[in-house]
Design an enzyme around this catalytic site. Sequence first.
Site, PDB file in Angstrom:
ATOM      1  N   CYS A 139     -38.163  -6.735 -53.259  1.00 32.48           N
ATOM      2  CA  CYS A 139     -37.547  -6.065 -54.417  1.00 32.48           C
ATOM      3  C   CYS A 139     -38.575  -5.815 -55.517  1.00 32.48           C
ATOM      4  O   CYS A 139     -38.527  -4.779 -56.188  1.00 32.48           O
ATOM      5  CB  CYS A 139     -36.381  -6.893 -54.956  1.00 32.48           C
ATOM      6  SG  CYS A 139     -34.969  -6.858 -53.832  1.00 32.48           S
ATOM      7  N   GLU A 169     -30.802  -5.979 -55.982  1.00 29.31           N
ATOM      8  CA  GLU A 169     -31.729  -5.135 -56.747  1.00 29.31           C
ATOM      9  C   GLU A 169     -31.996  -3.816 -56.038  1.00 29.31           C
ATOM     10  O   GLU A 169     -31.986  -2.743 -56.636  1.00 29.31           O
ATOM     11  CB  GLU A 169     -33.082  -5.839 -56.948  1.00 29.31           C
ATOM     12  CG  GLU A 169     -33.037  -7.125 -57.714  1.00 29.31           C
ATOM     13  CD  GLU A 169     -32.849  -8.338 -56.820  1.00 29.31           C
ATOM     14  OE1 GLU A 169     -31.976  -8.304 -55.915  1.00 29.31           O
ATOM     15  OE2 GLU A 169     -33.553  -9.327 -57.028  1.00 29.31           O
TER      16      GLU A 169
HETATM   17  N1  THU Z   1     -30.984 -11.936 -52.639  1.00 25.60           N
HETATM   18  C1  THU Z   1     -30.858 -10.912 -53.543  1.00 25.60           C
HETATM   19  O1  THU Z   1     -29.823 -10.236 -53.612  1.00 25.60           O
HETATM   20  N2  THU Z   1     -31.918 -10.657 -54.349  1.00 25.60           N
HETATM   21  C2  THU Z   1     -33.110 -11.321 -54.317  1.00 25.60           C
HETATM   22  O2  THU Z   1     -34.032 -10.947 -55.019  1.00 25.60           O
HETATM   23  C3  THU Z   1     -33.271 -12.478 -53.441  1.00 25.60           C
HETATM   24  C4  THU Z   1     -32.169 -12.743 -52.497  1.00 25.60           C
HETATM   25  C5  THU Z   1     -29.853 -12.194 -51.733  1.00 25.60           C
HETATM   26  C6  THU Z   1     -30.116 -11.838 -50.305  1.00 25.60           C
HETATM   27  C7  THU Z   1     -29.213 -12.785 -49.563  1.00 25.60           C
HETATM   28  O3  THU Z   1     -27.935 -12.193 -49.468  1.00 25.60           O
HETATM   29  C8  THU Z   1     -29.121 -13.995 -50.469  1.00 25.60           C
HETATM   30  O4  THU Z   1     -29.553 -13.575 -51.748  1.00 25.60           O
HETATM   31  C9  THU Z   1     -29.973 -15.183 -50.013  1.00 25.60           C
HETATM   32  O5  THU Z   1     -31.268 -14.807 -49.744  1.00 25.60           O
END
Ligand code: THU
Length: 134
Positions: free
Chosen positions: A91, A56
């Site tokens: 985020c 995000e």
């Molecule tokens: N992650 C995201 O890309 N967005 C979120 O809102 C939560 C978590 C990713 C970060 C990390 O690479 C993986 O998911 C596990 O936390």
Amino acid sequence: MTDKDILFQKAREAAKNAYCPYSHFKVGAAILAASGNIFTGCNVENSSFGLTCCAERNAVGEAIKAGERSFKCIAVYLDHDEELFPPCGACRQVLSEFSPTMQVYFFNNTVSRSSSLEDLLPGHFRLEKKEEKH
Ligand code: THU
């Protein structure tokens, strides 16, 4: 195709390039700006875990770089059949900087959910904005 269909498709596409050798959670985000343009991002992990950046926030960065300041909605895709998560707290705060009432879709290979950012982050932190210099 509706805006939502396009957004979902772009979020799926973005997840393909996720760099996630630690969690193996491939996440893709597609954000629809008020201009009608769409920007995407994927998660980028790091050996120093705290430096990992979510899909995000990477999508928001792309949009801001292009001059956008306001968003209608974001779709966040997790390439998984069972696990599903809404955007993390960091985020939510970053999205609320620009459009605190925008719609947030999050989905995986099985289900899709939707919520307003206001419901996900009530009482978000904000400072009074001063005019931007160009
Ligand atoms: N992650 C995201 O890309 N967005 C979120 O809102 C939560 C978590 C990713 C970060 C990390 O690479 C993986 O998911 C596990 O936390």
